[in-house]
Design a protein around this motif. Structure first.
Motif, short mmCIF file in Angstrom:
data_model
loop_
_atom_site.label_atom_id
_atom_site.label_comp_id
_atom_site.label_asym_id
_atom_site.label_seq_id
_atom_site.Cartn_x
_atom_site.Cartn_y
_atom_site.Cartn_z
N SER A 79 36.13 -9.34 -22.62
CA SER A 79 37.29 -10.05 -23.15
C SER A 79 38.01 -10.81 -22.06
N VAL A 80 38.07 -10.24 -20.85
CA VAL A 80 38.73 -10.93 -19.75
C VAL A 80 37.95 -12.15 -19.35
N LYS A 81 36.65 -12.06 -19.32
CA LYS A 81 35.83 -13.20 -18.92
C LYS A 81 36.04 -14.37 -19.88
N SER A 82 36.26 -14.08 -21.14
CA SER A 82 36.42 -15.15 -22.11
C SER A 82 37.77 -15.83 -22.01
N ASP A 83 38.72 -15.26 -21.24
CA ASP A 83 40.04 -15.87 -21.12
C ASP A 83 39.98 -17.19 -20.37
N ALA A 84 39.05 -17.35 -19.46
CA ALA A 84 38.98 -18.58 -18.68
C ALA A 84 38.26 -19.65 -19.50
N LEU A 85 38.50 -20.91 -19.13
CA LEU A 85 37.96 -22.02 -19.89
C LEU A 85 36.80 -22.71 -19.19
N GLU A 86 36.31 -22.14 -18.11
CA GLU A 86 35.22 -22.80 -17.40
C GLU A 86 33.93 -22.71 -18.23
N PRO A 87 33.11 -23.76 -18.22
CA PRO A 87 31.87 -23.73 -19.02
C PRO A 87 30.82 -22.86 -18.35
N ASP A 88 29.93 -22.32 -19.18
CA ASP A 88 28.84 -21.56 -18.60
C ASP A 88 27.64 -22.48 -18.39
N SER A 89 26.63 -21.96 -17.69
CA SER A 89 25.47 -22.79 -17.32
C SER A 89 24.70 -23.26 -18.56
N ARG A 90 24.66 -22.44 -19.62
CA ARG A 90 23.94 -22.83 -20.83
C ARG A 90 24.62 -24.03 -21.50
N GLU A 91 25.95 -24.02 -21.52
CA GLU A 91 26.67 -25.15 -22.10
C GLU A 91 26.45 -26.42 -21.28
N LEU A 92 26.46 -26.29 -19.95
CA LEU A 92 26.30 -27.46 -19.10
C LEU A 92 24.91 -28.08 -19.25
N ARG A 93 23.89 -27.25 -19.41
CA ARG A 93 22.53 -27.76 -19.55
C ARG A 93 22.36 -28.58 -20.82
N SER A 94 23.18 -28.29 -21.83
CA SER A 94 23.05 -29.00 -23.10
C SER A 94 23.78 -30.34 -23.11
N LEU A 95 24.52 -30.67 -22.03
CA LEU A 95 25.32 -31.89 -21.99
C LEU A 95 24.63 -32.98 -21.18
N SER A 96 24.98 -34.24 -21.49
CA SER A 96 24.51 -35.35 -20.68
C SER A 96 25.23 -35.35 -19.34
N PRO A 97 24.70 -36.07 -18.33
CA PRO A 97 25.38 -36.08 -17.02
C PRO A 97 26.84 -36.49 -17.10
N LEU A 98 27.16 -37.53 -17.87
CA LEU A 98 28.55 -37.97 -17.97
C LEU A 98 29.41 -36.92 -18.68
N ALA A 99 28.89 -36.37 -19.76
CA ALA A 99 29.64 -35.33 -20.47
C ALA A 99 29.81 -34.09 -19.60
N ARG A 100 28.83 -33.81 -18.75
CA ARG A 100 28.93 -32.67 -17.84
C ARG A 100 30.08 -32.87 -16.85
N ILE A 101 30.21 -34.10 -16.34
CA ILE A 101 31.30 -34.39 -15.40
C ILE A 101 32.65 -34.23 -16.10
N VAL A 102 32.74 -34.77 -17.32
CA VAL A 102 33.99 -34.66 -18.08
C VAL A 102 34.33 -33.20 -18.35
N ARG A 103 33.31 -32.40 -18.64
CA ARG A 103 33.54 -30.97 -18.94
C ARG A 103 33.97 -30.22 -17.69
N LEU A 104 33.45 -30.61 -16.52
CA LEU A 104 33.78 -29.90 -15.29
C LEU A 104 35.08 -30.39 -14.66
N LEU A 105 35.57 -31.54 -15.10
CA LEU A 105 36.76 -32.11 -14.47
C LEU A 105 37.97 -31.18 -14.55
#
Length: 361
Positions: free
Chosen positions: A7-33
């Motif tokens: 439950s504590v781990k889910s409190d943060a909003l950082e994306p996990d590696s599986r989510e990042l792999r499913s995004l395009s390079p530009l969308a990945r940058i926007v998600r990590l910003l």
């Protein structure tokens, strides 16, 4: 503790590696910003001031001076961060550092207390103040902001009474002065203290049960209690650590200034709060975290140093800190709403089917 950790781990909003792999390079940058936007902004500011001030800003002398000057603020930011992990706030650190700085000087100059014993006395005083704050919050049920503001004002009054509003001056041992003025491998000693304490806090908060429990208490005290966590005990621990670390900051400040001054501690309160709030918007957005706080200290130090070298007036620093605090609280509020929305949209955990009863006979 497995359920609490999840439950504590889910409190943060950082994306996990599986989510990042499913995004395009530009969308990945926007998600990590949102996660790494503050570190990127820090690098941009460093490059900008280095171009504008090539002879003064990008120098080791300026870096050493900045690290030394910001060490006390960093210690106080880390101190205020721990109660924030548990969902509380400790305003008394800004007032307490005044008393601890004055006490660190006067115990040596007026009472001939050896400085190692003085450090023990001051740290114990800081932790005792933390216990008092925790009892007011947990037993008296006073809001943490009001309680710590009240105790902070009281101990600031004690500092005024003790010094009669005067500076405390005397001969200090050279070994004590080295606490803030020595260098370790060319790095100012106070900056090394901050790094070591940051690493220890990161290990405790992110990798030990006490840290997971503190995050659980901060996220949902009732759920934490139902999971078997002693919420009152962990809040007392949080305030004790906050008070002790603020006392250590007072000792380092005394070693740096060499005189006891009642007017210096409150100047550190706002930057410490700014760093703690801003730190919750980066690295692990929506969750107070150690490295986010450290990066927030760096961006504040870089911004203030650059503006001052560009000829900024004396009011630039409080203006910069105040605006940054407002921005940080706004971003933290948005992150909190996003986190709450993510919780509402998350599917419920799977339930175990009831055991199949054997047929009778």
């Amino acid at each position: 503790m497995a359920e609490t950790s999840q439950s504590v781990k889910s409190d943060a909003l950082e994306p996990d590696s599986r989510e990042l792999r499913s995004l395009s390079p530009l969308a990945r940058i926007v998600r990590l910003l949102p996660v790494y936007g503050v570190p990127v902004l820090t690098i941009i500011l460093i490059i900008l001031f280095s171009v504008l001030l090539p002879s003064t800003f990008p120098t080791w002398t300026n870096a050493r001076l900045t690290m030394s000057n910001q060490a006390v603020t960093a210690l106080l930011a880390l101190a205020v961060m721990v109660p924030m992990v548990a969902g509380k706030i400790d305003i008394s650190i800004g007032y307490g550092v005044v008393l601890w700085e004055v006490l660190a000087i006067s115990l040596q100059t007026q009472h001939a207390v050896p400085w190692p014993l003085m450090v023990v006395i001051v740290l114990c005083g800081g932790m005792l103040l933390g216990v008092i704050n925790a009892l007011l919050v947990e037993l008296a049920r006073i809001d943490a902001f009001i309680a710590t503001l009240g105790t902070g004002t009281v101990i600031y009054s004690l500092a005024l009474w003790y010094t009669n509003g005067q500076q405390v001056i005397g001969q200090l041992p050279p070994s004590f002065l080295q606490l803030a003025n020595a260098s370790i491998f060319g790095i100012p000693a106070p900056a090394v203290y901050v790094l070591v304490i940051s690493i220890l806090m990161w290990l405790a908060l992110d990798h030990l049960p006490i840290g997971r429990s503190l995050y659980a208490v901060g996220a949902n005290p009732e759920a934490a209690r139902l999971n078997g966590i002693n919420t009152r005990k962990h809040i007392i621990y949080a305030f004790m650590f906050s008070g002790g670390l603020a006392a250590l900051a007072g000792v380092v400040l005394a070693s740096k200034l060499r005189i006891g001054q009642i007017g210096v501690g409150l100047d550190y309160l706002l930057p410490a709060l700014v760093a703690a709030f801003l730190g919750s918007t980066t690295i692990k957005p929506g969750r107070v975290n150690v490295w986010g706080t450290v990066i927030a200290i760096v961006i504040l130090a870089v911004g203030i140093s650059g503006l001052q070298q560009l000829g900024g007036a004396f009011w630039v620093e409080p203006l910069f800190n105040g605006l940054t605090l407002l921005i940080a609280i706004g971003i933290a509020g948005v992150a909190g709403r996003r986190r709450a929305a993510a919780r509402r949209m998350a599917p419920p955990p799977p339930t175990q089917p009831p055991p199949v009863q054997p047929p009778p006979g």
